[in-house]
Motif scaffolding. Structure first.
Motif, PDB file in Angstrom:
ATOM      1  N   ILE A 148      78.991 -18.963 -15.561  1.00 42.60           N
ATOM      2  CA  ILE A 148      79.803 -20.037 -14.987  1.00 42.60           C
ATOM      3  C   ILE A 148      79.912 -21.157 -16.020  1.00 42.60           C
ATOM      4  CG2 ILE A 148      80.024 -21.696 -13.061  1.00 42.60           C
ATOM      5  CD1 ILE A 148      77.987 -19.938 -11.550  1.00 42.60           C
ATOM      6  N   PRO A 149      81.111 -21.671 -16.273  1.00 48.96           N
ATOM      7  CA  PRO A 149      81.215 -22.752 -17.254  1.00 48.96           C
ATOM      8  C   PRO A 149      80.432 -23.990 -16.798  1.00 48.96           C
ATOM      9  CG  PRO A 149      83.357 -22.291 -16.218  1.00 48.96           C
ATOM     10  CD  PRO A 149      82.418 -21.259 -15.735  1.00 48.96           C
ATOM     11  N   LEU A 150      79.924 -24.725 -17.756  1.00 50.16           N
ATOM     12  CA  LEU A 150      79.075 -25.903 -17.559  1.00 50.16           C
ATOM     13  C   LEU A 150      77.789 -25.616 -16.796  1.00 50.16           C
ATOM     14  CD1 LEU A 150      78.723 -28.902 -18.202  1.00 50.16           C
ATOM     15  CD2 LEU A 150      79.818 -29.435 -16.028  1.00 50.16           C
ATOM     16  N   VAL A 151      77.884 -25.265 -15.529  1.00 56.73           N
ATOM     17  CA  VAL A 151      76.694 -25.028 -14.715  1.00 56.73           C
ATOM     18  C   VAL A 151      75.847 -23.893 -15.290  1.00 56.73           C
ATOM     19  CG1 VAL A 151      75.855 -24.463 -12.416  1.00 56.73           C
ATOM     20  CG2 VAL A 151      77.921 -25.827 -12.675  1.00 56.73           C
ATOM     21  N   GLY A 152      76.513 -22.837 -15.726  1.00 52.67           N
ATOM     22  CA  GLY A 152      75.806 -21.652 -16.232  1.00 52.67           C
ATOM     23  C   GLY A 152      74.843 -21.979 -17.355  1.00 52.67           C
ATOM     24  N   PRO A 153      75.361 -22.482 -18.483  1.00 58.84           N
ATOM     25  CA  PRO A 153      74.460 -22.739 -19.610  1.00 58.84           C
ATOM     26  C   PRO A 153      73.406 -23.802 -19.284  1.00 58.84           C
ATOM     27  CG  PRO A 153      76.759 -22.891 -20.287  1.00 58.84           C
ATOM     28  CD  PRO A 153      76.763 -22.742 -18.808  1.00 58.84           C
ATOM     29  N   VAL A 154      73.730 -24.729 -18.399  1.00 59.03           N
ATOM     30  CA  VAL A 154      72.773 -25.800 -18.110  1.00 59.03           C
ATOM     31  C   VAL A 154      71.662 -25.311 -17.190  1.00 59.03           C
ATOM     32  CG1 VAL A 154      72.478 -28.078 -17.065  1.00 59.03           C
ATOM     33  CG2 VAL A 154      74.498 -27.602 -18.450  1.00 59.03           C
ATOM     34  N   LEU A 155      72.048 -24.674 -16.087  1.00 61.66           N
ATOM     35  CA  LEU A 155      71.058 -24.322 -15.069  1.00 61.66           C
ATOM     36  C   LEU A 155      70.503 -22.914 -15.191  1.00 61.66           C
ATOM     37  CD1 LEU A 155      72.546 -25.929 -11.830  1.00 61.66           C
ATOM     38  CD2 LEU A 155      70.745 -26.806 -13.311  1.00 61.66           C
ATOM     39  N   PHE A 156      71.274 -21.993 -15.745  1.00 60.54           N
ATOM     40  CA  PHE A 156      70.851 -20.594 -15.653  1.00 60.54           C
ATOM     41  C   PHE A 156      70.581 -19.928 -16.995  1.00 60.54           C
ATOM     42  CE2 PHE A 156      73.382 -21.582 -11.846  1.00 60.54           C
ATOM     43  CZ  PHE A 156      72.376 -21.462 -10.913  1.00 60.54           C
ATOM     44  N   GLN A 157      70.422 -20.722 -18.052  1.00 69.24           N
ATOM     45  CA  GLN A 157      70.030 -20.137 -19.348  1.00 69.24           C
ATOM     46  C   GLN A 157      68.843 -20.891 -19.908  1.00 69.24           C
ATOM     47  OE1 GLN A 157      73.170 -19.753 -22.240  1.00 69.24           O
ATOM     48  NE2 GLN A 157      74.605 -18.950 -20.728  1.00 69.24           N
ATOM     49  N   GLN A 158      67.881 -21.177 -19.068  1.00 68.66           N
ATOM     50  CA  GLN A 158      66.746 -21.969 -19.523  1.00 68.66           C
ATOM     51  C   GLN A 158      65.539 -21.086 -19.793  1.00 68.66           C
ATOM     52  OE1 GLN A 158      66.554 -25.074 -20.309  1.00 68.66           O
ATOM     53  NE2 GLN A 158      68.429 -25.969 -19.459  1.00 68.66           N
ATOM     54  N   ASN A 159      64.567 -21.692 -20.414  1.00 69.95           N
ATOM     55  CA  ASN A 159      63.297 -21.028 -20.618  1.00 69.95           C
ATOM     56  C   ASN A 159      62.589 -20.839 -19.278  1.00 69.95           C
ATOM     57  OD1 ASN A 159      60.239 -21.242 -21.194  1.00 69.95           O
ATOM     58  ND2 ASN A 159      61.280 -20.601 -23.052  1.00 69.95           N
ATOM     59  N   ILE A 160      61.788 -19.781 -19.177  1.00 72.10           N
ATOM     60  CA  ILE A 160      61.130 -19.478 -17.894  1.00 72.10           C
ATOM     61  C   ILE A 160      60.222 -20.619 -17.438  1.00 72.10           C
ATOM     62  CG2 ILE A 160      59.226 -18.211 -18.989  1.00 72.10           C
ATOM     63  CD1 ILE A 160      59.589 -16.346 -16.376  1.00 72.10           C
ATOM     64  N   VAL A 161      59.646 -21.344 -18.395  1.00 70.82           N
ATOM     65  CA  VAL A 161      58.722 -22.428 -18.024  1.00 70.82           C
ATOM     66  C   VAL A 161      59.461 -23.528 -17.257  1.00 70.82           C
ATOM     67  CG1 VAL A 161      57.015 -24.078 -18.872  1.00 70.82           C
ATOM     68  CG2 VAL A 161      57.344 -21.917 -20.059  1.00 70.82           C
ATOM     69  N   VAL A 162      60.727 -23.755 -17.614  1.00 74.38           N
ATOM     70  CA  VAL A 162      61.521 -24.771 -16.914  1.00 74.38           C
ATOM     71  C   VAL A 162      61.590 -24.434 -15.422  1.00 74.38           C
ATOM     72  CG1 VAL A 162      63.822 -25.796 -16.691  1.00 74.38           C
ATOM     73  CG2 VAL A 162      62.879 -25.337 -18.964  1.00 74.38           C
ATOM     74  N   TYR A 163      61.855 -23.147 -15.124  1.00 72.90           N
ATOM     75  CA  TYR A 163      61.954 -22.727 -13.714  1.00 72.90           C
ATOM     76  C   TYR A 163      60.589 -22.778 -13.033  1.00 72.90           C
ATOM     77  CZ  TYR A 163      66.427 -21.066 -15.391  1.00 72.90           C
ATOM     78  OH  TYR A 163      67.664 -21.015 -15.956  1.00 72.90           O
ATOM     79  N   LEU A 164      59.572 -22.281 -13.753  1.00 73.57           N
ATOM     80  CA  LEU A 164      58.234 -22.266 -13.150  1.00 73.57           C
ATOM     81  C   LEU A 164      57.751 -23.675 -12.830  1.00 73.57           C
ATOM     82  CD1 LEU A 164      56.393 -19.484 -15.201  1.00 73.57           C
ATOM     83  CD2 LEU A 164      57.246 -19.384 -12.854  1.00 73.57           C
ATOM     84  N   THR A 165      58.136 -24.635 -13.687  1.00 71.47           N
ATOM     85  CA  THR A 165      57.720 -26.016 -13.453  1.00 71.47           C
ATOM     86  C   THR A 165      58.355 -26.546 -12.168  1.00 71.47           C
ATOM     87  OG1 THR A 165      57.547 -26.341 -15.819  1.00 71.47           O
ATOM     88  CG2 THR A 165      57.585 -28.325 -14.471  1.00 71.47           C
ATOM     89  N   ILE A 166      59.623 -26.196 -11.950  1.00 74.06           N
ATOM     90  CA  ILE A 166      60.289 -26.633 -10.719  1.00 74.06           C
ATOM     91  C   ILE A 166      59.599 -26.006  -9.512  1.00 74.06           C
ATOM     92  CG2 ILE A 166      62.477 -26.600  -9.442  1.00 74.06           C
ATOM     93  CD1 ILE A 166      63.877 -26.632 -12.217  1.00 74.06           C
ATOM     94  N   VAL A 167      59.255 -24.706  -9.638  1.00 70.98           N
ATOM     95  CA  VAL A 167      58.527 -24.039  -8.552  1.00 70.98           C
ATOM     96  C   VAL A 167      57.192 -24.750  -8.305  1.00 70.98           C
ATOM     97  CG1 VAL A 167      57.411 -21.889  -7.843  1.00 70.98           C
ATOM     98  CG2 VAL A 167      59.621 -21.815  -9.024  1.00 70.98           C
ATOM     99  N   MET A 168      56.528 -25.107  -9.405  1.00 67.13           N
ATOM    100  CA  MET A 168      55.241 -25.815  -9.296  1.00 67.13           C
ATOM    101  C   MET A 168      55.398 -27.112  -8.514  1.00 67.13           C
ATOM    102  SD  MET A 168      52.551 -24.562 -10.419  1.00 67.13           S
ATOM    103  CE  MET A 168      51.231 -25.445 -11.161  1.00 67.13           C
ATOM    104  N   ALA A 169      56.473 -27.854  -8.827  1.00 68.20           N
ATOM    105  CA  ALA A 169      56.699 -29.140  -8.151  1.00 68.20           C
ATOM    106  C   ALA A 169      56.805 -28.922  -6.646  1.00 68.20           C
ATOM    107  CB  ALA A 169      57.963 -29.805  -8.695  1.00 68.20           C
ATOM    108  N   ILE A 170      57.539 -27.879  -6.261  1.00 65.30           N
ATOM    109  CA  ILE A 170      57.704 -27.604  -4.825  1.00 65.30           C
ATOM    110  C   ILE A 170      56.362 -27.220  -4.204  1.00 65.30           C
ATOM    111  CG2 ILE A 170      58.849 -26.080  -3.153  1.00 65.30           C
ATOM    112  CD1 ILE A 170      61.154 -25.886  -5.299  1.00 65.30           C
ATOM    113  N   LEU A 171      55.615 -26.357  -4.911  1.00 62.31           N
ATOM    114  CA  LEU A 171      54.316 -25.919  -4.388  1.00 62.31           C
ATOM    115  C   LEU A 171      53.347 -27.097  -4.240  1.00 62.31           C
ATOM    116  CD1 LEU A 171      53.608 -22.543  -6.253  1.00 62.31           C
ATOM    117  CD2 LEU A 171      54.167 -22.895  -3.832  1.00 62.31           C
ATOM    118  N   ILE A 172      53.339 -27.964  -5.241  1.00 61.13           N
ATOM    119  CA  ILE A 172      52.410 -29.102  -5.193  1.00 61.13           C
ATOM    120  C   ILE A 172      52.770 -30.023  -4.038  1.00 61.13           C
ATOM    121  CG2 ILE A 172      51.749 -31.237  -6.406  1.00 61.13           C
ATOM    122  CD1 ILE A 172      51.815 -29.527  -8.995  1.00 61.13           C
ATOM    123  N   SER A 173      54.076 -30.259  -3.873  1.00 59.49           N
ATOM    124  CA  SER A 173      54.516 -31.105  -2.775  1.00 59.49           C
ATOM    125  C   SER A 173      54.078 -30.505  -1.444  1.00 59.49           C
ATOM    126  CB  SER A 173      56.041 -31.237  -2.824  1.00 59.49           C
ATOM    127  OG  SER A 173      56.486 -31.933  -1.700  1.00 59.49           O
TER     128      SER A 173
END
Lengths: 308, 363
Positions: free
Chosen positions: A129-154
């Protein structure tokens, strides 16, 4: 990638360093422990993570060992401030100074060495997807895991018994103990968790975000993470937003360069610190709200006696 | 719990004096272990650290050169630490003092006026004062945590320094090095002994120390500050202003750090350059603690750390020890000091007493 995509994607990566460290500090502070050694814990883990990744070629092993190093140094803080009942502010500073010194020693023979950053994940379809794709869906795995961590900690802090126990220790340790929670164990655990997360933050900074070792590379990011916990008034969601805001501010240099503006680079380097001061003043000026959200016994030594 | 402490009825006076020595002993043991791991000779290293700084007149003069700024800043910081005002940005206040003081010789390169040096002292004090007034204002007016603000301002001060050195203040004849012109003699403190770097700026910290000692020990103002730190509620009740303590602590420290920064550019360095502070702003925190936040204790602590700094320089050459060793030593020193200080207010709870306590709680 267009410059805008590049900037937004970079923001997510830069924010991850802040977020990892701030989440760890949040848990420690919720239990009443103000650990100001985050900068030093990150520095030592960045050095350890870099050296191990360089030697083994495995980012995973680098992260694991860096996390262990973070826990290790956080235990010095815990022993001195929990068992030996020393002032938390001074102990945190001491551990910070020690961590910075040790990081220089560990990284001494690796100055300006580089490792290759791991390839980012390409989520099929979505990443196109243009714009959204490269920004949100082509990241390093740690970026996603950190977001998951934030939810779990909350979730853990607000909805579980463990979270309740941690919060109780931060609000009123004497009451927590009378409910048969061990303040000692919970605070040790919370500090260790803070060390682990600072360790991951350091490893992320030195092996993924900027995969190169330079002495002093953490450059105040640990302190910004401490400030973020205050900005977020000890709430996970707001800390998350704050981390992304600071990720953006720390990339200001890129934007200015791409627009060809003549601004001294020193001003841009100083920008995150100036923004921190301004935001800190704005948020702290609401004394009532700060007092409402800050753990009541934050930074207070607990020796088992009644609070004075 | 393996170790447990119980509060003493009164703090142990003996241990207040013993704690720094216990901390030094623990630090030396821990450092020895680290040195052995690195495969260094203990004898060579400790010889460099503790003997070489006293081996020549020059070495001793260098120890006193470090002693001045460390003593000055630590005395000032201790006033705040007693009142629980955490100024950890003395490093930045020092940089701003050095910058403002340097503006005089940078813009009046040819002047040999006798007013040059006094003007620099005033501007140095003013630079540090302004940089400390910002956190004081933000803390008292907006409740902003002074630890974070003073730290962030240090990073900002550093960037201002870099900007000036790479831009407007760069020495045009300096082969593009990030530094200003060398200052003229009229902008420098005269040396105490000809040919050595030790200079008359040392007098200022010594006078300041006497002043602080009288203020903290004999004067009611010092008492108010200390009460504010130990028992904030009692202090408010007695009508001592906590905002006043914040302003006083920060402004005194800012002024001291500013003049210390000025003494560096108008002393051993002789110009403004990137490494103007030598980390004194951070080392002074350790000095203040190791000296038990007491004016006299700080004199000894400042001397000890000066020896360590000079010894570290020697160890760099003779024992091939990395520069970071001095930082690690300082970090260990503060950690051990804080842990040992517990014994002043607490004593080990004997195992027997704990068992009795548990039994009584069961019945």
């Amino acid at each position: 990638m267009t410059p805008l995509e590049f900037f937004l994607a970079g923001t997510m990566s830069a924010a991850t360093v802040f977020l990892l460290a701030a989440l760890g500090e949040l848990v420690a502070e919720k239990s009443g422990m103000l650990n100001l050694g985050v900068e030093g814990m990150m520095a030592i883990s960045a050095a350890v993570g870099f050296v191990v990744t360089y030697q083994t070629g495995s980012h995973l092993i680098g992260f694991i060992v860096a996390g262990a190093a973070g826990i290790g140094i956080s235990m010095i803080f815990a022993i001195v401030s929990i068992t030996f009942l020393a002032n938390q502010v001074a102990t945190g500073l001491a551990v910070g100074i020690l961590g910075l010194g040790l990081s220089a020693l560990i990284g001494k023979n690796y100055e300006s060495f580089t490792v290759t950053a791991p390839a980012s994940i390409q989520i099929p379809v979505l990443s196109d997807i243009p714009l959204v794709g490269p920004v949100l869906f082509q990241q390093n795995i740690v970026v996603y895991l950190t977001i998951v961590m934030a939810i779990l900690i909350s979730f853990c802090l607000n909805k579980t018994r463990l979270g309740l126990a941690i919060r109780a220790c931060g609000e009123n340790p004497k009451a927590a103990e009378s409910l048969s929670y061990s303040v000692f164990k919970i605070r040790y655990g919370a500090v260790a968790f803070g060390g682990l997360m600072a360790g991951f933050a350091g490893a992320y900074a030195s092996t993924i975000y900027t995969p190169l070792w330079a002495d002093g590379m953490i450059a105040g990011r640990g302190w910004i993470a401490v400030a973020l916990v205050v900005f977020g008034t000890w709430k996970t969601g707001r800390i998350f937003l704050g981390a992304y805001l600071f990720g953006m501010v720390s990339l200001g240099e890129l934007v200015v360069q791409s627009f060809g503006l003549a601004v001294p680079s020193q001003l841009l380097t100083a920008m995150p610190f100036i923004v921190t001061i301004v935001v800190l003043a704005i948020i702290s000026s609401d004394r009532a709200r700060l007092r409402l959200h800050a753990p009541y016994s934050l930074g207070e030594t607990y020796d088992g006696s009644e609070p004075q | 719990m393996l170790l447990q402490f119980e509060r003493r009825d009164t703090p142990s006076k003996t241990l207040v004096f013993a704690t720094p020595f216990i901390a030094i002993a623990i630090t030396i043991i821990l450092s020895s272990i680290m040195l052995l791991i690195q495969g260094k000779s203990l004898l060579t290293t400790f010889f460099s650290f503790f003997i070489e700084p006293f081996e020549s007149t020059y070495a001793i003069s260098e120890v006193f050169l470090k002693f001045g700024p460390l003593l000055f800043i630590a005395q000032a910081l201790a006033i705040g630490f007693r009142a629980k005002v955490w100024n950890i940005g003395a490093e930045g206040q020092m940089i701003m003092g050095a910058i403002l003081a340097s503006s005089v010789p940078v813009y009046f390169t040819d002047s040999d006026s006798v007013f040059l040096l006094p003007a620099m002292i005033l501007l140095g004090a003013f630079g540090g004062l302004v940089w400390a007034a910002i956190p004081a204002f933000l803390r008292t007016r907006y409740n902003a945590n002074e630890i974070l603000v003073t730290l962030m301002l240090t990073s900002v001060a550093l960037q201002i320094l870099y900007y000036l050195l790479l831009g407007p203040w760069k020495d045009p004849m300096g082969f593009n090095f990030p530094q200003t012109v060398m200052f003229q003699d009229a902008a420098l403190f005269p040396p105490i002994i000809f040919g050595f770097r030790l200079n008359y700026s040392l007098i200022i910290p010594i006078i300041f120390t006497i002043f602080v000692w009288i203020y903290m020990e004999k004067h009611f103002g010092g008492f108010k500050l200390t009460v504010g730190g130990l028992a904030p509620h009692a202090a408010t009740y007695a009508g001592y202003s906590s905002n006043g303590a914040v302003w006083k602590s920060l402004l005194i420290a800012g002024m001291a750090a500013g003049i210390a920064g000025m003494s560096e550019v108008a002393g051993p360095i002789g110009q403004l350059q990137r490494s103007v502070t030598s980390g004194y702003g951070y080392s002074a925190i350790i000095v203040a603690y190791l000296g038990a936040l007491h004016p006299i204790g700080i004199v000894f602590a400042a001397f000890f750390l000066s020896v360590i700094h000079i010894g570290g320089d020697y160890a760099l050459v003779t024992a091939d020890l990395p520069i970071s060793s001095v930082h690690i030593f300082q970090g260990l020193l503060l950690v051990s000091y804080l842990a040992s200080f517990t014994l002043v207010n607490y004593q080990f709870k004997p195992r027997k007493a704990r068992i009795v306590e548990i039994e009584s709680s069961l019945t």
